[in-house]
Design a protein around this motif. Structure first.
Motif, PDB file in Angstrom:
ATOM      1  N   GLU A 120       7.264 -10.353   7.130  1.00 46.01           N
ATOM      2  CA  GLU A 120       5.907  -9.164   6.804  1.00 46.01           C
ATOM      3  C   GLU A 120       5.192  -9.419   8.577  1.00 46.01           C
ATOM      4  OE1 GLU A 120       4.874  -8.159   4.359  1.00 46.01           O
ATOM      5  OE2 GLU A 120       3.121  -6.804   4.934  1.00 46.01           O
ATOM      6  N   LYS A 121       5.163  -7.879   9.053  1.00 47.42           N
ATOM      7  CA  LYS A 121       4.351  -7.189   9.659  1.00 47.42           C
ATOM      8  C   LYS A 121       4.828  -7.836  11.112  1.00 47.42           C
ATOM      9  CE  LYS A 121       0.712  -5.396   7.214  1.00 47.42           C
ATOM     10  NZ  LYS A 121       0.438  -6.120   5.757  1.00 47.42           N
ATOM     11  N   ILE A 129       9.482  -1.537   5.538  1.00 46.04           N
ATOM     12  CA  ILE A 129       9.726  -1.448   3.517  1.00 46.04           C
ATOM     13  C   ILE A 129       8.376  -0.268   3.828  1.00 46.04           C
ATOM     14  CG2 ILE A 129       9.057  -2.364   1.845  1.00 46.04           C
ATOM     15  CD1 ILE A 129       9.784  -5.214   3.407  1.00 46.04           C
TER      16      ILE A 129
END
Ligand code: G1P
Length: 276
Positions: free
Chosen positions: A190-191, A203
């Protein structure tokens, strides 16, 4: 088959303040239609007719939008203005809408978990309506993903290649390429910082999730920014079984940013609104 779709719509929309001080960001119009209606139309086109929203404080306008407005409708009945209600009437005829509230903002994973009762034990779609996906006359992105689900029967994320300076804004995947545009996920972050990103495949806000995601989310500790991340839960699913990543066909606008929103507005005006 898949009949349900979840819309997490509790976020604040701080990038659009002051416009979003008392109005949900999902109700901002791209030309003449609220952003969230584009997402709902995409879900309905894919056959996902049971639509659930995870809302929050100050989001009542979304529920009102998918309900009848007797006074207005009576007022314009029989006049030429009635045509402007056609698209939303069509949506209301095809869809069934349910709402639940997220009381605390604890991340996308937590928002999805809040939708558990609405989604039940069936696989379901997820739309992040900030991501406006347009496919012209071709099948919508969710419809493309539902077709893939029938083949693989596991969670699927939509992905797109993004430039290096954008990578840290997204969940990013790594995977084994099965065929053009289709990967079996082996990693997901994530990030990430650019140097930690496993690829440039980001995504985008369209998912098909199998219902075991709820158990996984319950056991997923807070991750990036102290929030429960859907990306982390999907990585668990990928490690325990299978998650596919699908490079969809179509255009995507980041309507969570002012630039993306203006781009979407211009595109819709030129290619859809004035072409009708
Ligand atoms: C969310 C997801 C992220 C995904 C993005 C797509 O982030 O957490 O993995 O890439 O949506 O728009 P958000 O933009 O809500 O911070």
């Amino acid at each position: 088959m898949i009949k349900k779709c979840l819309f997490p719509v509790a976020g604040y929309g701080t990038r659009f303040l002051p416009a979003t001080k008392s109005m949900p960001k999902e109700m901002l119009p791209v030309v003449n239609k609220p952003l969230v209606q584009y997402g709902v139309e995409e879900a309905l086109e894919a056959g996902l007719t049971e639509v659930g929203f995870v809302t929050g404080r100050g989001k009542r306008a979304i529920a009102d939008h998918f309900d009848v407005n007797y006074e207005l409708e009576k007022e314009i009945e029989g006049s030429s203005k009635e045509q402007y209600l056609e698209s939303i009437r069509d949506v209301m005829e095809k869809g069934k809408f349910s709402f639940t509230r997220q009381t605390e903002m604890r991340g996308l994973g937590d928002a999805i978990l809040n939708g558990r009762r609405l989604m039940g034990d069936d696989p379901f779609g997820v739309v992040l309506s900030d991501d406006l996906c347009l496919t012209g006359d071709d099948e919508g992105v969710l419809a493309q993903m539902v077709r893939l689900y029938k083949q693989f029967r596991c969670s699927i994320v939509a992905i797109q290649e993004v430039p290096e300076d954008q990578i840290s804004k997204f969940g990013v995947i790594a995977g084994e390429k099965m065929k053009e545009g289709l990967y079996q996920v082996s990693d997901m972050v994530e990030k990430p910082k650019l140097e930690d990103a496993p690829s440039n495949l980001a995504i985008i806000g369209r998912y098909i999730l199998t219902p075991d995601i709820f158990e996984v989310l319950e056991n997923t500790p807070p991750g990036k920014n102290g929030e429960v991340q859907l990306t982390d839960a999907l990585l668990t699913q990928a490690k325990n079984g299978c998650v596919m990543a699908y490079q969809f066909k179509g255009k995507r606008f980041d309507c969570g940013s002012v630039e993306g929103f203006v781009g979407a507005t211009n595109y819709v005006y030129d290619n859809i609104y004035t072409a009708d």
